[in-house]
Design a protein around this motif. Structure first.
Motif, PDB file in Angstrom:
ATOM      1  N   ASP A  67       0.742  -1.110   0.079  1.00  0.00           N
ATOM      2  CA  ASP A  67       0.012  -0.126  -0.169  1.00  0.00           C
ATOM      3  C   ASP A  67       1.005   1.252  -0.006  1.00  0.00           C
ATOM      4  O   ASP A  67       0.645   2.459  -0.715  1.00  0.00           O
ATOM      5  CB  ASP A  67      -0.915   0.103   1.243  1.00  0.00           C
ATOM      6  N   ILE A  68       2.086   1.120   0.710  1.00  0.00           N
ATOM      7  CA  ILE A  68       2.844   2.416   0.805  1.00  0.00           C
ATOM      8  C   ILE A  68       3.771   2.388  -0.688  1.00  0.00           C
ATOM      9  O   ILE A  68       3.670   3.709  -1.055  1.00  0.00           O
ATOM     10  CB  ILE A  68       3.695   2.189   2.076  1.00  0.00           C
ATOM     11  N   ARG A  69       3.759   1.360  -1.067  1.00  0.00           N
ATOM     12  CA  ARG A  69       4.766   1.252  -2.303  1.00  0.00           C
ATOM     13  C   ARG A  69       3.781   2.171  -3.420  1.00  0.00           C
ATOM     14  O   ARG A  69       4.171   2.840  -4.219  1.00  0.00           O
ATOM     15  CB  ARG A  69       5.072   0.096  -2.869  1.00  0.00           C
ATOM     16  N   SER A  70       2.359   1.678  -3.441  1.00  0.00           N
ATOM     17  CA  SER A  70       1.722   2.421  -4.331  1.00  0.00           C
ATOM     18  C   SER A  70       1.478   3.876  -4.118  1.00  0.00           C
ATOM     19  O   SER A  70       1.244   4.497  -5.037  1.00  0.00           O
ATOM     20  CB  SER A  70       0.286   1.509  -4.650  1.00  0.00           C
ATOM     21  N   LEU A  71       1.510   4.183  -2.810  1.00  0.00           N
ATOM     22  CA  LEU A  71       1.278   5.495  -2.514  1.00  0.00           C
ATOM     23  C   LEU A  71       2.715   6.175  -3.017  1.00  0.00           C
ATOM     24  O   LEU A  71       2.609   7.371  -3.548  1.00  0.00           O
ATOM     25  CB  LEU A  71       1.371   5.547  -0.834  1.00  0.00           C
ATOM     26  N   ARG A  72       3.813   5.705  -2.914  1.00  0.00           N
ATOM     27  CA  ARG A  72       4.983   6.142  -3.423  1.00  0.00           C
ATOM     28  C   ARG A  72       5.077   6.563  -4.862  1.00  0.00           C
ATOM     29  O   ARG A  72       5.420   7.412  -5.299  1.00  0.00           O
ATOM     30  CB  ARG A  72       6.163   5.332  -3.231  1.00  0.00           C
ATOM     31  N   ASP A  73       4.479   5.640  -5.617  1.00  0.00           N
ATOM     32  CA  ASP A  73       4.091   5.597  -7.174  1.00  0.00           C
ATOM     33  C   ASP A  73       3.180   6.736  -7.381  1.00  0.00           C
ATOM     34  O   ASP A  73       3.265   7.504  -8.385  1.00  0.00           O
ATOM     35  CB  ASP A  73       3.772   4.347  -7.659  1.00  0.00           C
ATOM     36  N   SER A  74       2.136   6.881  -6.540  1.00  0.00           N
ATOM     37  CA  SER A  74       1.360   7.901  -6.791  1.00  0.00           C
ATOM     38  C   SER A  74       1.779   9.712  -6.706  1.00  0.00           C
ATOM     39  O   SER A  74       1.219  10.432  -7.175  1.00  0.00           O
ATOM     40  CB  SER A  74      -0.111   7.858  -5.907  1.00  0.00           C
ATOM     41  N   ILE A  75       2.704   9.462  -5.894  1.00  0.00           N
ATOM     42  CA  ILE A  75       3.403  10.944  -5.783  1.00  0.00           C
ATOM     43  C   ILE A  75       4.861  11.228  -6.654  1.00  0.00           C
ATOM     44  O   ILE A  75       5.248  12.120  -6.429  1.00  0.00           O
ATOM     45  CB  ILE A  75       3.674  11.134  -4.317  1.00  0.00           C
ATOM     46  N   ARG A  76       4.839  10.232  -7.429  1.00  0.00           N
ATOM     47  CA  ARG A  76       6.084  10.319  -8.434  1.00  0.00           C
ATOM     48  C   ARG A  76       5.837  11.432  -9.360  1.00  0.00           C
ATOM     49  O   ARG A  76       6.507  12.300  -9.942  1.00  0.00           O
ATOM     50  CB  ARG A  76       6.061   9.133  -9.182  1.00  0.00           C
ATOM     51  N   TYR A  77       4.714  11.742  -9.662  1.00  0.00           N
ATOM     52  CA  TYR A  77       4.201  12.881 -10.690  1.00  0.00           C
ATOM     53  C   TYR A  77       3.686  13.870 -10.102  1.00  0.00           C
ATOM     54  O   TYR A  77       2.809  13.826  -9.053  1.00  0.00           O
ATOM     55  CB  TYR A  77       3.188  12.431 -11.700  1.00  0.00           C
ATOM     56  N   LYS A  78       3.825  15.112 -10.687  1.00  0.00           N
ATOM     57  CA  LYS A  78       3.240  16.614 -10.017  1.00  0.00           C
ATOM     58  C   LYS A  78       1.675  16.338 -10.138  1.00  0.00           C
ATOM     59  O   LYS A  78       1.211  15.726 -10.932  1.00  0.00           O
ATOM     60  CB  LYS A  78       3.779  17.854 -11.008  1.00  0.00           C
ATOM     61  N   PRO A  79       1.176  17.265  -9.122  1.00  0.00           N
ATOM     62  CA  PRO A  79      -0.126  17.156  -9.300  1.00  0.00           C
ATOM     63  C   PRO A  79      -0.865  17.583 -10.488  1.00  0.00           C
ATOM     64  O   PRO A  79      -0.285  18.439 -11.269  1.00  0.00           O
ATOM     65  CB  PRO A  79      -0.816  18.341  -8.257  1.00  0.00           C
ATOM     66  N   ASN A  80      -2.059  17.015 -10.813  1.00  0.00           N
ATOM     67  CA  ASN A  80      -2.884  17.236 -11.972  1.00  0.00           C
ATOM     68  C   ASN A  80      -3.335  18.624 -11.895  1.00  0.00           C
ATOM     69  O   ASN A  80      -2.911  19.359 -12.869  1.00  0.00           O
ATOM     70  CB  ASN A  80      -3.890  16.442 -11.809  1.00  0.00           C
ATOM     71  N   LEU A  81      -4.127  18.834 -10.981  1.00  0.00           N
ATOM     72  CA  LEU A  81      -4.858  20.346 -11.186  1.00  0.00           C
ATOM     73  C   LEU A  81      -4.250  21.237 -10.080  1.00  0.00           C
ATOM     74  O   LEU A  81      -4.158  22.345 -10.351  1.00  0.00           O
ATOM     75  CB  LEU A  81      -6.385  20.007 -10.937  1.00  0.00           C
ATOM     76  N   LEU A  82      -3.996  20.509  -8.868  1.00  0.00           N
ATOM     77  CA  LEU A  82      -3.943  21.607  -7.788  1.00  0.00           C
ATOM     78  C   LEU A  82      -2.533  21.968  -7.643  1.00  0.00           C
ATOM     79  O   LEU A  82      -1.555  20.982  -8.223  1.00  0.00           O
ATOM     80  CB  LEU A  82      -4.151  20.777  -6.368  1.00  0.00           C
ATOM     81  N   LYS A  83      -2.112  22.813  -6.761  1.00  0.00           N
ATOM     82  CA  LYS A  83      -0.624  23.035  -6.366  1.00  0.00           C
ATOM     83  C   LYS A  83       0.111  21.920  -5.871  1.00  0.00           C
ATOM     84  O   LYS A  83       1.032  21.682  -5.778  1.00  0.00           O
ATOM     85  CB  LYS A  83      -0.942  24.191  -5.679  1.00  0.00           C
ATOM     86  N   TYR A  84      -0.758  21.290  -4.655  1.00  0.00           N
ATOM     87  CA  TYR A  84      -0.068  20.246  -3.854  1.00  0.00           C
ATOM     88  C   TYR A  84      -0.822  19.086  -3.903  1.00  0.00           C
ATOM     89  O   TYR A  84      -2.013  19.083  -3.939  1.00  0.00           O
ATOM     90  CB  TYR A  84      -0.175  20.688  -2.448  1.00  0.00           C
TER      91      TYR A  84
END
Ligand SMILES: [Zn+2]
Length: 367
Positions: free
Chosen positions: A102-119
């Motif tokens: 679960d934490i690994r997939s979390l890590r993958d999900s923050i690899r890219y910059k946000p889509n719409l938001l600033k953070y």
């Protein structure tokens, strides 16, 4: 538990928050000075607003049209977050997603910059439940977080978090709400819902919620469904919560003051036959006598310890506390506490309670 009201009246701005001012003050300073940390730890009792605060903070730092520190609730970022559809806000319940994967997939999900938001904001609820491996993987991410990521870890048990994680977070402790704070929020909801409800009834709801606003709102929700009328009284709340009618406690205490134990036992058994639950009754009596004991020491505490009751009831309690001998009050409380412990070993549910009364009869007589 029905949580419609809870969702409906979730704070949309910081000014809507009823409590946790110490947390709000620091957070809004950070927002105004644009000094957002990478990781926060929100710790505290359930139902005290940790997740609501996390979502609100996530919205405030992402609002595209912020006035001061409050989110506008109108821009696309605010709207997406309010709808719960912002893909850059990731909420994870660590109670059910506690493994390393679960934490690994979390890590993958923050690899890219946000889509719409600033953070990108990651809200990790019940963070103390992560497995050891998962917690270590999280620590690695926290050591070098991408600059567009904000972590908000929420926990009811901060002492179970590994210290290397907590020390990387800015920590905020959420307090249980006071009865006054809960009542004020419920009053606001009642007004908006067009419901008239006695102040004592609100106090009773607040008292049984034990500092958790979410629970209080849940009870209030139930009562609105339960009574199907627009005027709610203390009695309605007592009925719904299955609280033992206080008149029983008053009657029973009279027998104890008079040391009239034969009548006390008769009274108890008559009420059990009518469906009284001995467990509830025992809890009520112990709680009631505890209050009398405190009143005996200082009757000025009446408004602090007796909530959700009328002035008449409060006066009656003070009168009973004055007539009850301190020694006797202490004795019966101790005996009833012992009886509580013995109940689970007794094949007759009310026997330990009756034995306590008999002990009281013999021991109080002597003194
Ligand atoms: Zn906005």
């Amino acid at each position: 538990m029905n949580q419609v009201l809870y969702r409906k009246y979730r704070p949309q701005q910081f000014k809507d928050f009823t409590a946790q001012n110490h947390v709000i003050q620091t957070l809004i300073n950070e927002i105004e000075q644009n000094k957002i940390a990478h990781a926060y730890l929100f710790s505290g009792h359930r139902g005290t607003g940790k997740t609501s605060m996390a979502r609100l903070f996530a919205k405030a730092i992402n609002c595209q049209n912020r006035k001061g520190f409050e989110p506008c609730n109108e821009c696309i970022a605010c709207q997406e977050i309010n709808k719960g559809s912002a893909i850059d806000i990731i909420e994870i319940d660590a109670a059910s997603n506690r493994g390393i994967d679960d934490i690994r997939s979390l890590r993958d999900s923050i690899r890219y910059k946000p889509n719409l938001l600033k953070y990108k904001v990651l809200i990790l609820d019940e963070a103390h439940q992560l497995s050891k491996d998962a917690a270590n993987a999280l620590l690695k991410i926290l050591e070098e977080p991408p600059e567009y990521v904000v972590f908000i870890l929420a926990t009811t048990e901060a002492h179970k978090m590994i210290s290397t994680i907590s020390s990387r977070c800015q920590r905020f402790d959420f307090y249980k709400l006071t009865i006054k704070e809960i009542v004020s929020k419920l009053e606001e909801i009642a007004k908006k819902e067009g419901v008239i409800i006695e102040k004592e009834a609100l106090e009773l709801i607040a008292a049984s919620a034990d500092g958790a606003l979410r629970d209080a709102e849940g009870i209030f929700d139930q009562i609105l469904n339960f009574v199907s009328k627009k005027e709610i009284k203390v009695g309605d709340i007592q009925d719904m919560l299955g609280l033992v009618d206080l008149s029983l406690a008053f009657d029973f205490t009279e027998f104890l003051i008079d040391k009239n134990i034969p009548h006390a036992i008769k009274y108890l058994n008559e009420n059990i036959e009518r469906g009284l639950n001995i467990e509830e009754f025992s809890k009520t009596i112990i709680n009631f006598l505890r209050k009398l004991l405190i009143l005996k020491i200082n009757k000025d505490l009446i408004d602090d310890i007796v909530v959700g009751e009328t002035k008449e009831t409060k006066d009656k309690m003070v009168s009973q506390s004055e007539r009850f001998k301190g020694e006797d009050l202490k004795l019966i409380l101790n005996l009833l506490l012992e009886a509580e412990n013995k109940r689970k070993f007794s094949s007759i549910a009310q026997l330990p309670f009756e034995l306590a009364l008999v002990d009281y009869f013999y021991q109080a007589k002597k003194s």
